[in-house]
Design a protein around this motif. Structure first.
Motif, PDB file in Angstrom:
ATOM      1  N   VAL A 202       0.619  -1.061   0.044  1.00 13.97           N
ATOM      2  CA  VAL A 202      -0.022   0.111   0.031  1.00 13.97           C
ATOM      3  C   VAL A 202       0.846   1.255  -0.274  1.00 13.97           C
ATOM      4  N   PHE A 203       1.922   1.235   0.909  1.00 18.07           N
ATOM      5  CA  PHE A 203       2.820   2.411   0.852  1.00 18.07           C
ATOM      6  C   PHE A 203       3.469   2.513  -0.248  1.00 18.07           C
ATOM      7  N   TYR A 204       4.005   1.448  -0.842  1.00 18.36           N
ATOM      8  CA  TYR A 204       4.804   1.629  -2.074  1.00 18.36           C
ATOM      9  C   TYR A 204       4.011   2.035  -3.490  1.00 18.36           C
ATOM     10  N   SER A 205       2.687   1.617  -3.592  1.00 19.73           N
ATOM     11  CA  SER A 205       2.005   1.984  -4.599  1.00 19.73           C
ATOM     12  C   SER A 205       1.904   3.459  -4.539  1.00 19.73           C
ATOM     13  N   SER A 206       1.698   4.249  -3.327  1.00 15.11           N
ATOM     14  CA  SER A 206       2.038   5.762  -3.299  1.00 15.11           C
ATOM     15  C   SER A 206       3.087   6.227  -3.669  1.00 15.11           C
ATOM     16  N   VAL A 207       4.440   5.579  -3.182  1.00 14.52           N
ATOM     17  CA  VAL A 207       5.744   5.866  -3.580  1.00 14.52           C
ATOM     18  C   VAL A 207       5.808   5.991  -5.134  1.00 14.52           C
ATOM     19  N   LEU A 208       5.407   4.754  -5.602  1.00 15.64           N
ATOM     20  CA  LEU A 208       5.372   4.898  -7.214  1.00 15.64           C
ATOM     21  C   LEU A 208       4.646   5.750  -8.160  1.00 15.64           C
ATOM     22  N   GLU A 209       3.634   6.023  -7.469  1.00 19.48           N
ATOM     23  CA  GLU A 209       2.549   7.122  -8.208  1.00 19.48           C
ATOM     24  C   GLU A 209       3.379   8.646  -7.788  1.00 19.48           C
ATOM     25  N   TRP A 210       3.839   8.740  -6.755  1.00 21.53           N
ATOM     26  CA  TRP A 210       4.379  10.133  -6.293  1.00 21.53           C
ATOM     27  C   TRP A 210       5.677  10.466  -7.180  1.00 21.53           C
TER      28      TRP A 210
END
Length: 248
Positions: A169-177
Motif C-alpha cells: 500500500v505504501f509503495y503504491s503511493s511511492v511509485l505514483e508520487w
C-alpha cells in the motif's frame, strides 16, 4: 493499468528462474536429510463434509477466474473477492440450515482473527507515514535510476519491517508520487512476494504458519526461519530480478 495477461507475460520468466533457484538451494541445504529413508505413518484420509468442500472449490475457482479477467470489464478485484466471501457465507448458512447442522467449517475459516490487530496497526503506521510526507522522501531517495535494484531490494526489506501488505500500500503511493517506470512496479511486486521468505513478519502466511506450528507443538524458532530465509531469499531475489531484467 497493468492487465492480467501483461502481468503474466512479464512475470513468467522471473517466476521460473526463482522456482529453479529456490529448488536448488533447498536441495543443497537439505540434501543429506533428503537422502535418508522417510518414516511413513499411514493414516486413513477422512473427508468430513463433501457438500461444503464442493461449494468452496466452485466459489474459489469462479472467484480466481473472474479476478483474472476483471481488468477487461473495469471491475475492481476487491469487489469480486468480497462478493465471493459474502456469497460463501450465505450459501454455507443455507446449506447448514437445510442439513440442520451448525456451519462449523465456516466458523473455522474465520478463526485467524488474532492477526487482524497486527495488520491494522501496520496499515495505520503506513498511512500515517504517507500523511506526514514520508512518501515523497522515499520516492526522491529511490529516484528513477536502476529501478529494478532500488525498488526491488528496498521493498524486499521493507516487507520485513511492516509486513508485505501494508508495504505494498505504501509503495503504491511511492511509485505514483515518483512517477516510477513500469519495471519499478514489477520489481516492487517481486520484493513484496520474496520478502515473505526472509522472516515470519514478511507475510501473513508466515505469521499464520508460525501460529499453526505453536498450536501443533512443533518447535521452530524465528532465528531458524531467518537462517534459512537468508540462504533462500537472497538467491531467489537475484534470480527474479535477473529474469525481470531480461523481460523488460
Amino acid at each position: 493499468g497493468v492487465s492480467f495477461f501483461s502481468y503474466f507475460s512479464a512475470m513468467l520468466l522471473p517466476t521460473v528462474l526463482t522456482g529453479l533457484v529456490a529448488l536448488l538451494m533447498l536441495w543443497l541445504l537439505f540434501r543429506k536429510k533428503l537422502q535418508k529413508p522417510m518414516e511413513i505413518q499411514r493414516k486413513k484420509a477422512f473427508l468430513g463434509d463433501r457438500p461444503s468442500l464442493i461449494l468452496g472449490i466452485l466459489l474459489l475457482s469462479s472467484c480466481t477466474v473472474t479476478m483474472a479477467v476483471s481488468s477487461y470489464f473495469n471491475v475492481e478485484m476487491w469487489i469480486i473477492s468480497l462478493g465471493a466471501v459474502l456469497l460463501l457465507c450465505v450459501l454455507s448458512a443455507i446449506l447448514s440450515l437445510c442439513r440442520r447442522r451448525r456451519p462449523s467449517e465456516l466458523w473455522g475459516a474465520l478463526k485467524p482473527y488474532a492477526i487482524i490487530p497486527f495488520v491494522l496497526s501496520m496499515f495505520v503506521l503506513v498511512l500515517g507515514l504517507n500523511e506526514a510526507g514520508f512518501t515523497g522522501l522515499v520516492a526522491e531517495f529511490l529516484g528513477r535510476k536502476q529501478p529494478l535494484l532500488r525498488y526491488g531490494l528496498s521493498s524486499f526489506l521493507a516487507a520485513n519491517v511492516v509486513n508485505n501488505i501494508p508495504m505494498s500500500v505504501f509503495y503504491s503511493s511511492v511509485l505514483e508520487w515518483g512517477k516510477a517506470p513500469l519495471p519499478a512496479v514489477y520489481a516492487t511486486v517481486i520484493g513484496s512476494n520474496i520478502g515473505a521468505f526472509l522472516t515470519p513478519i514478511g507475510a501473513l502466511a508466515g505469521i499464520m504458519w508460525s501460529g499453526l506450528l505453536r498450536n501443533c507443538g512443533v518447535p521452530f524458532q524465528n532465528r531458524t526461519f531467518l537462517k534459512y530465509g537468508v540462504l533462500l531469499s537472497l538467491p531467489a531475489m537475484g534470480a527474479a530480478l535477473l529474469g525481470l531484467f531480461l523481460c523488460m
